[in-house]
Design a protein around this motif. Structure first.
Motif, short mmCIF file in Angstrom:
data_model
loop_
_atom_site.label_atom_id
_atom_site.label_comp_id
_atom_site.label_asym_id
_atom_site.label_seq_id
_atom_site.Cartn_x
_atom_site.Cartn_y
_atom_site.Cartn_z
N VAL A 96 -2.03 -0.09 -5.19
CA VAL A 96 -1.61 0.24 -3.67
C VAL A 96 -2.80 0.13 -2.75
O VAL A 96 -2.51 -0.59 -1.58
CB VAL A 96 -1.05 1.71 -3.83
CG1 VAL A 96 -0.69 2.13 -2.10
CG2 VAL A 96 0.25 1.73 -4.51
N THR A 100 -2.52 -2.63 0.09
CA THR A 100 -2.75 -2.03 1.50
C THR A 100 -3.74 -2.86 2.28
O THR A 100 -3.50 -3.08 3.40
CB THR A 100 -2.78 -0.55 1.56
OG1 THR A 100 -1.59 -0.05 0.66
CG2 THR A 100 -2.76 -0.05 3.04
N GLN A 105 1.43 -5.48 1.98
CA GLN A 105 2.31 -4.51 1.64
C GLN A 105 3.78 -4.86 1.96
O GLN A 105 4.71 -4.70 1.63
CB GLN A 105 2.00 -3.37 2.27
CG GLN A 105 1.83 -3.30 3.88
CD GLN A 105 0.55 -3.33 4.05
OE1 GLN A 105 -0.27 -4.29 3.65
NE2 GLN A 105 0.32 -2.89 5.25
N ALA A 159 1.19 4.43 0.05
CA ALA A 159 0.36 3.73 0.85
C ALA A 159 -0.19 4.46 1.73
O ALA A 159 -1.66 4.66 2.18
CB ALA A 159 0.91 2.48 1.49
#
Length: 178
Positions: A96, A100, A105, A159
């Motif tokens: 993640v 990000t 994303q 996120a």
């Protein structure tokens, strides 16, 4: 098998609504179901080697299924090749963070579309001949949207949690490029 794989994966993301750690615990079954799905896909292509007259829904299903490896290769290489080359152990938090900070994303969320389209068409093509399924179709359509929506919400929440946790860390200093 894709239904199992995709559903488990989307459920993992949906668990991210509550906790990143909870999402990380659910990855155990994913790899076995992915391998089994690949084997079943090869078998299906082999079974159709002499008959390629397909309806539009079957062509869309085939396109969506074959587009997934192309869409996922970058993520697979980044996460899993890094593990073998550099000892980077991928987990939900690191993946993640990577998605990000790299600004991908949106692409991650866009990957939901072909998987869900393929998945739903496989189910429809397989079960459309049953009268109950035809009658239940109006009720099934909203149900088919719920899991991908929860998955997207879970990813967004993960996120946010990762960004919030990283905002609390002390700033790192630039050594090589300053």
């Amino acid at each position: 098998m894709l239904l199992t794989y995709l559903s488990l994966h989307l459920e993992n993301h949906a668990l991210g609504i509550w906790s990143l750690d909870l999402a990380a615990r659910g990855t155990v079954l994913l790899y076995g179901s992915a391998g089994l799905h690949f084997a079943l896909a090869l078998r299906t292509v082999y079974d159709r080697r002499h008959q390629w007259t397909l309806q539009l829904a079957e062509w869309v299903r085939l396109w969506a299924g074959l587009s997934l490896p192309v869409l996922l290769i970058r993520r697979a290489v980044a996460a899993h090749l890094a593990a073998s080359l550099y000892g980077f152990e991928p987990d939900y938090k690191k993946i993640v963070v990577s998605l990000t900070t790299s600004g991908t994303q949106g692409l991650q969320l866009a990957r939901l579309a072909p998987g869900c389209v393929h998945n739903r068409l496989v189910l429809w093509i397989r079960f459309r001949h049953y009268p109950f399924v035809r009658l239940a179709k109006p009720a099934l359509i909203p149900a088919l949207v719920i899991l991908p929506s929860l998955s997207a919400a879970g990813f967004v929440q993960m996120a946010r949690a990762v960004l919030a946790a990283n905002a609390m860390l002390p700033p790192t200093f630039c050594v090589s490029s300053c």
